[in-house]
Design a protein around this motif. Structure first.
Motif, PDB file in Angstrom:
ATOM      1  N   PHE A  60     -24.511  19.916 -39.237  1.00 15.65           N
ATOM      2  CA  PHE A  60     -23.846  19.354 -40.421  1.00 15.65           C
ATOM      3  C   PHE A  60     -23.221  17.986 -40.189  1.00 15.65           C
ATOM      4  CE2 PHE A  60     -23.946  23.856 -41.607  1.00 15.65           C
ATOM      5  CZ  PHE A  60     -24.557  23.728 -42.848  1.00 15.65           C
ATOM      6  N   ILE A  61     -22.871  17.677 -38.953  1.00 12.08           N
ATOM      7  CA  ILE A  61     -22.261  16.370 -38.727  1.00 12.08           C
ATOM      8  C   ILE A  61     -23.244  15.500 -37.956  1.00 12.08           C
ATOM      9  CG2 ILE A  61     -20.201  15.140 -37.950  1.00 12.08           C
ATOM     10  CD1 ILE A  61     -18.780  17.898 -37.970  1.00 12.08           C
ATOM     11  N   ASP A  62     -23.310  15.724 -36.651  1.00  9.26           N
ATOM     12  CA  ASP A  62     -24.239  14.936 -35.855  1.00  9.26           C
ATOM     13  C   ASP A  62     -24.312  15.583 -34.470  1.00  9.26           C
ATOM     14  OD1 ASP A  62     -25.279  11.745 -35.865  1.00  9.26           O
ATOM     15  OD2 ASP A  62     -25.028  12.722 -33.913  1.00  9.26           O
ATOM     16  N   PRO A  63     -25.507  15.714 -33.909  1.00  5.44           N
ATOM     17  CA  PRO A  63     -25.595  16.373 -32.594  1.00  5.44           C
ATOM     18  C   PRO A  63     -24.721  15.707 -31.536  1.00  5.44           C
ATOM     19  CG  PRO A  63     -27.773  16.082 -33.531  1.00  5.44           C
ATOM     20  CD  PRO A  63     -26.822  15.360 -34.441  1.00  5.44           C
ATOM     21  N   SER A  64     -24.429  14.433 -31.681  1.00  6.04           N
ATOM     22  CA  SER A  64     -23.672  13.747 -30.634  1.00  6.04           C
ATOM     23  C   SER A  64     -22.188  14.122 -30.636  1.00  6.04           C
ATOM     24  CB  SER A  64     -23.823  12.236 -30.788  1.00  6.04           C
ATOM     25  OG  SER A  64     -23.317  11.858 -32.044  1.00  6.04           O
ATOM     26  N   VAL A  65     -21.706  14.742 -31.707  1.00  9.12           N
ATOM     27  CA  VAL A  65     -20.272  15.080 -31.723  1.00  9.12           C
ATOM     28  C   VAL A  65     -20.017  16.533 -31.316  1.00  9.12           C
ATOM     29  CG1 VAL A  65     -19.725  13.404 -33.499  1.00  9.12           C
ATOM     30  CG2 VAL A  65     -20.212  15.771 -34.151  1.00  9.12           C
ATOM     31  N   LYS A  66     -21.087  17.263 -30.977  1.00  8.52           N
ATOM     32  CA  LYS A  66     -20.872  18.692 -30.769  1.00  8.52           C
ATOM     33  C   LYS A  66     -19.889  18.987 -29.630  1.00  8.52           C
ATOM     34  CE  LYS A  66     -25.062  19.494 -28.053  1.00  8.52           C
ATOM     35  NZ  LYS A  66     -26.365  20.135 -27.995  1.00  8.52           N
ATOM     36  N   GLN A  67     -19.963  18.187 -28.559  1.00  5.10           N
ATOM     37  CA  GLN A  67     -19.035  18.429 -27.459  1.00  5.10           C
ATOM     38  C   GLN A  67     -17.600  18.133 -27.869  1.00  5.10           C
ATOM     39  OE1 GLN A  67     -20.791  16.282 -24.230  1.00  5.10           O
ATOM     40  NE2 GLN A  67     -22.064  18.030 -23.633  1.00  5.10           N
ATOM     41  N   ALA A  68     -17.433  17.005 -28.597  1.00  6.15           N
ATOM     42  CA  ALA A  68     -16.092  16.656 -29.087  1.00  6.15           C
ATOM     43  C   ALA A  68     -15.533  17.800 -29.908  1.00  6.15           C
ATOM     44  CB  ALA A  68     -16.153  15.386 -29.911  1.00  6.15           C
ATOM     45  N   LEU A  69     -16.402  18.443 -30.693  1.00  5.64           N
ATOM     46  CA  LEU A  69     -15.911  19.496 -31.570  1.00  5.64           C
ATOM     47  C   LEU A  69     -15.526  20.766 -30.828  1.00  5.64           C
ATOM     48  CD1 LEU A  69     -17.708  18.872 -34.831  1.00  5.64           C
ATOM     49  CD2 LEU A  69     -15.463  19.927 -34.646  1.00  5.64           C
ATOM     50  N   TYR A  70     -16.382  21.186 -29.873  1.00  3.86           N
ATOM     51  CA  TYR A  70     -15.951  22.420 -29.211  1.00  3.86           C
ATOM     52  C   TYR A  70     -14.765  22.191 -28.286  1.00  3.86           C
ATOM     53  CZ  TYR A  70     -19.043  21.770 -25.014  1.00  3.86           C
ATOM     54  OH  TYR A  70     -19.665  21.338 -23.890  1.00  3.86           O
ATOM     55  N   PHE A  71     -14.617  20.960 -27.792  1.00  3.91           N
ATOM     56  CA  PHE A  71     -13.409  20.670 -27.019  1.00  3.91           C
ATOM     57  C   PHE A  71     -12.167  20.686 -27.915  1.00  3.91           C
ATOM     58  CE2 PHE A  71     -15.901  19.473 -23.300  1.00  3.91           C
ATOM     59  CZ  PHE A  71     -15.067  19.937 -22.291  1.00  3.91           C
ATOM     60  N   THR A  72     -12.336  20.256 -29.161  1.00  6.67           N
ATOM     61  CA  THR A  72     -11.210  20.327 -30.100  1.00  6.67           C
ATOM     62  C   THR A  72     -10.809  21.780 -30.319  1.00  6.67           C
ATOM     63  OG1 THR A  72     -12.190  18.424 -31.189  1.00  6.67           O
ATOM     64  CG2 THR A  72     -10.384  19.525 -32.343  1.00  6.67           C
ATOM     65  N   VAL A  73     -11.806  22.635 -30.533  1.00  2.00           N
ATOM     66  CA  VAL A  73     -11.511  24.058 -30.717  1.00  2.00           C
ATOM     67  C   VAL A  73     -10.809  24.601 -29.469  1.00  2.00           C
ATOM     68  CG1 VAL A  73     -12.545  26.345 -31.002  1.00  2.00           C
ATOM     69  CG2 VAL A  73     -13.472  24.393 -32.246  1.00  2.00           C
ATOM     70  N   PHE A  74     -11.317  24.196 -28.311  1.00  2.00           N
ATOM     71  CA  PHE A  74     -10.774  24.617 -27.029  1.00  2.00           C
ATOM     72  C   PHE A  74      -9.289  24.261 -26.914  1.00  2.00           C
ATOM     73  CE2 PHE A  74     -10.481  23.139 -22.421  1.00  2.00           C
ATOM     74  CZ  PHE A  74     -10.262  24.395 -21.909  1.00  2.00           C
ATOM     75  N   ILE A  75      -8.978  23.000 -27.246  1.00  2.00           N
ATOM     76  CA  ILE A  75      -7.584  22.550 -27.151  1.00  2.00           C
ATOM     77  C   ILE A  75      -6.707  23.305 -28.140  1.00  2.00           C
ATOM     78  CG2 ILE A  75      -6.065  20.563 -27.517  1.00  2.00           C
ATOM     79  CD1 ILE A  75      -8.436  18.854 -26.378  1.00  2.00           C
ATOM     80  N   MET A  76      -7.253  23.543 -29.330  1.00  2.00           N
ATOM     81  CA  MET A  76      -6.485  24.300 -30.325  1.00  2.00           C
ATOM     82  C   MET A  76      -6.149  25.702 -29.806  1.00  2.00           C
ATOM     83  SD  MET A  76      -6.088  22.316 -32.875  1.00  2.00           S
ATOM     84  CE  MET A  76      -5.701  23.308 -34.311  1.00  2.00           C
ATOM     85  N   VAL A  77      -7.126  26.347 -29.207  1.00  2.10           N
ATOM     86  CA  VAL A  77      -6.887  27.692 -28.678  1.00  2.10           C
ATOM     87  C   VAL A  77      -5.802  27.651 -27.605  1.00  2.10           C
ATOM     88  CG1 VAL A  77      -7.891  29.553 -27.286  1.00  2.10           C
ATOM     89  CG2 VAL A  77      -9.159  28.630 -29.211  1.00  2.10           C
ATOM     90  N   LEU A  78      -5.898  26.684 -26.703  1.00  5.45           N
ATOM     91  CA  LEU A  78      -4.927  26.620 -25.609  1.00  5.45           C
ATOM     92  C   LEU A  78      -3.525  26.271 -26.105  1.00  5.45           C
ATOM     93  CD1 LEU A  78      -6.683  25.150 -22.475  1.00  5.45           C
ATOM     94  CD2 LEU A  78      -6.461  27.494 -23.255  1.00  5.45           C
ATOM     95  N   LEU A  79      -3.453  25.526 -27.218  1.00  3.62           N
ATOM     96  CA  LEU A  79      -2.138  25.191 -27.767  1.00  3.62           C
ATOM     97  C   LEU A  79      -1.393  26.456 -28.162  1.00  3.62           C
ATOM     98  CD1 LEU A  79      -2.540  22.062 -30.066  1.00  3.62           C
ATOM     99  CD2 LEU A  79      -1.155  22.313 -28.021  1.00  3.62           C
ATOM    100  N   PHE A  80      -2.140  27.407 -28.750  1.00  5.17           N
ATOM    101  CA  PHE A  80      -1.478  28.606 -29.243  1.00  5.17           C
ATOM    102  C   PHE A  80      -1.501  29.746 -28.227  1.00  5.17           C
ATOM    103  CE2 PHE A  80      -2.640  26.198 -33.019  1.00  5.17           C
ATOM    104  CZ  PHE A  80      -1.387  26.099 -33.612  1.00  5.17           C
ATOM    105  N   ARG A  81      -2.506  29.748 -27.391  1.00  2.00           N
ATOM    106  CA  ARG A  81      -2.583  30.783 -26.355  1.00  2.00           C
ATOM    107  C   ARG A  81      -2.888  30.130 -25.011  1.00  2.00           C
ATOM    108  NH1 ARG A  81      -2.570  36.065 -27.927  1.00  2.00           N
ATOM    109  NH2 ARG A  81      -3.218  36.529 -25.808  1.00  2.00           N
ATOM    110  N   PRO A  82      -1.845  29.671 -24.327  1.00  4.14           N
ATOM    111  CA  PRO A  82      -2.040  28.895 -23.097  1.00  4.14           C
ATOM    112  C   PRO A  82      -2.838  29.652 -22.035  1.00  4.14           C
ATOM    113  CG  PRO A  82       0.245  28.859 -23.778  1.00  4.14           C
ATOM    114  CD  PRO A  82      -0.437  29.827 -24.672  1.00  4.14           C
ATOM    115  N   TYR A  83      -2.836  30.984 -22.065  1.00  2.00           N
ATOM    116  CA  TYR A  83      -3.607  31.733 -21.076  1.00  2.00           C
ATOM    117  C   TYR A  83      -5.007  32.085 -21.582  1.00  2.00           C
ATOM    118  CZ  TYR A  83       0.655  32.123 -18.409  1.00  2.00           C
ATOM    119  OH  TYR A  83       1.775  31.843 -17.691  1.00  2.00           O
ATOM    120  N   GLY A  84      -5.361  31.533 -22.758  1.00  2.19           N
ATOM    121  CA  GLY A  84      -6.684  31.830 -23.295  1.00  2.19           C
ATOM    122  C   GLY A  84      -6.639  33.024 -24.227  1.00  2.19           C
ATOM    123  N   LEU A  85      -7.786  33.306 -24.852  1.00  3.37           N
ATOM    124  CA  LEU A  85      -7.835  34.354 -25.872  1.00  3.37           C
ATOM    125  C   LEU A  85      -7.412  35.710 -25.328  1.00  3.37           C
ATOM    126  CD1 LEU A  85     -11.229  33.375 -27.549  1.00  3.37           C
ATOM    127  CD2 LEU A  85      -8.947  33.154 -28.553  1.00  3.37           C
TER     128      LEU A  85
END
Lengths: 290, 234
Positions: free
Chosen positions: A257-282
């Motif tokens: 939906f966006i562009d194949p080149s941003v896929k890493q940026a996006l999953y890293f964003t999700v990753f950082i969001m998860v760690l913000l709320f759960r520092p030890y991971g899911l």
């Protein structure tokens, strides 16, 4: 709408390969406290093994997988014995150098022997798809998904209901107490490492029908695996599996939906969001569980 | 059963035990007393093989085991219940107990031993599905004792079972140890709580700065003025 469902399903199915890579990584990390930087290169070696088995003797990749599992188990035992065991009681940075060194050696050996060319095989079923309610389900991806899930479930039962499995969990939770129970911790380490390596080997064989192999192919997979391991919670197999599917999903969605080149940026964003709320991971805890 | 002959051990260049002689006979409860940093835990870790002896000998059932690796010592029945409990926190009580019977020797009798441990320490049966890490300190100590028994020990070494527990709980834990002793187990009890330890031990050694400074029958030591002044505050 259809296209959305189609992309979601493709993404989740491909997450299976990340699961196979990250399960081994998280197991080794949780039990041995070792970050295996050569994990991606084991995948690369498995891809080449499958590739040459196919090119030289016309072995089907799925048949090759059956040979690769025990072969990589031995490969894992050997590398644990030669590289990991002598450094076990050394500081963490020594582990980094050993596994990173192994990774560089394997990459350059591959470059020397097989050149940097992309190699792929063609099997008739690579493009097979099942059609269910107008949704196409690609056969090799489905295999990867199902095997990934089965491996995760199988490993769960192995760890909870066999003596060896219990010994592995015990060692992860309290190494000294495990020793005092009469558990041969060194053997547990060797088996753990070998299991991790054979799972990534299995992943390589299953990936070969739909992917190319080249000396640095491991990097992008191990990058995802590291994210999955931390996002899922160090040492948590359930966490690594769920995070793997999540990353597969985010990657495919953003790529489409966006562009194949941003896929890493996006999953890293999700990753950082998860760690913000759960520092030890899911599913992470302060203590490690395998 | 167990004999230490002129045992020297320590950490790196620092020697902690300066030639210790000690003996535990079959069926005996022997107390090893001493203040903090006297070397009690070092001694027990040396017997379990967690640290290796620099000099001297450890004899078990007449055999020299000084060089035997830790996991093999556990499988021949030298079982340590360590200080701070050392449970597997993310496993249930029952899983912890089962792992006590990990050695091939003990695994055969898993069911029977589990039943007898549950009988001896009923609280464990009650909490068998609970995660070990979620229990109170006293209950964790009970799990550690039970896990030790699951190994069908030839000798059970208890390292400060009363450490960090409230006085009421200490009482329960010692009751449990007493019951274990009454089944005829051979026990080496390491304790700072001298009064309690001498109550259940038949003999005792006093360790000071890595040397045995006193030894004898527990009832005699309990009356010794020097010991009373030094360790009991009376």
């Amino acid at each position: 709408m259809d296209i959305l469902v189609q992309v979601v399903i493709s993404g989740i199915l491909f997450g299976g390969i990340y699961a196979l890579v990250s399960i081994g990584l998280t197991l080794i990390m949780g039990v041995m406290d070792i970050v295996n930087f050569a994990h991606g290169e084991y995948l690369m070696v498995a891809l080449y093994t499958t590739y040459f088995l196919n090119q030289l003797w016309n072995v089907d990749p799925y048949v090759a997988a059956i040979a690769v599992i025990p072969l990589f188990f031995l490969f894992g035992l050997l590398s644990e014995r030669v590289l990991i065991r002598p450094t076990l009681d050394k500081p963490a940075f020594v582990h980094v150098f050993v596994t990173l060194g192994l990774s560089i050696i394997l990459q350059n050996l591959a470059l020397l022997m097989f050149s940097g060319n992309f190699r792929s095989i063609s099997v008739p079923y690579a493009q097979y798809s099942y059609e269910i309610f107008d949704i196409l389900i690609n056969y090799p991806r489905l295999v990867i998904f199902i095997v990934g899930i089965l491996v995760a479930i199988g490993l769960h039962f192995f760890l909870h209901y066999t003596w060896v499995g219990k010994a592995i969990r015990a060692t992860a939770q309290n190494k000294n107490a495990a020793l005092l129970m009469g558990i041969n911790v060194q053997k547990v380490y060797a088996i753990t490492f070998a299991i991790g390596v054979s799972l990534v080997g299995l992943g390589g064989s299953l990936l070969m029908p739909i992917y190319s192999v080249y000396p640095t192919v491991g990097f992008q997979f191990v990058l995802v695996a590291f994210v999955a391991v931390v996002m899922g919670g160090l040492g948590s197999i359930k966490g690594a599996v769920i995070a793997s599917f999540l990353i597969g999903l985010v990657e495919t969605l953003s790529g489409f939906f966006i562009d194949p080149s941003v896929k890493q940026a996006l999953y890293f964003t999700v990753f950082i969001m998860v760690l913000l709320f759960r520092p030890y991971g899911l599913f992470g805890k302060k203590t490690k569980v395998a | 059963m167990l004999a230490l002959k002129n045992l020297r051990a320590g950490y790196g260049d620092i020697e902690v035990l300066h030639g210790v002689n000690l003996e535990v006979n079959t069926g005996e409860v022997v107390a090893l007393l001493g203040a903090n940093a006297a070397g009690k835990t070092t001694l027990i870790n040396c017997v379990s093989g967690l640290i290796s002896a620099v000099e001297g000998q450890i004899l078990f059932a007449g055999k020299d085991i000084t060089k035997l690796p830790a996991h093999e010592r556990a499988s021949i029945g030298i079982i340590q219940v360590c200080e701070g409990r050392n449970l597997f926190p993310d496993m249930t009580v029952e899983e912890n107990l089962e792992l006590g019977a990990y050695s091939v020797r003990a695994r055969r009798y898993l069911k029977e031993t589990l039943d007898s441990v549950y009988q001896l320490l009923p609280i464990l049966k009650e909490r068998r599905k609970a995660l070990a890490g979620s229990l109170s300190g006293g209950q964790q100590q009970m799990v550690a004792l039970g896990r030790g028994l699951m190994s069908r020990p030839k000798i059970l070494m208890l390292d400060e079972p009363s450490l960090g527990l409230a006085p009421v709980i200490v009482e329960t834990v010692f009751q449990a140890i007493k019951r274990i002793a009454e089944t005829g187990s051979t026990i080496l009890l390491v304790e700072q709580n001298v009064v309690k330890a001498l109550e259940i031990a038949s003999r005792a050694y006093v360790l000071e700065n890595g040397n045995i400074v006193m030894s004898g029958k527990a009832s005699d030591l309990a009356k010794d003025d020097g010991l009373r002044r030094a360790y009991m505050g009376i």
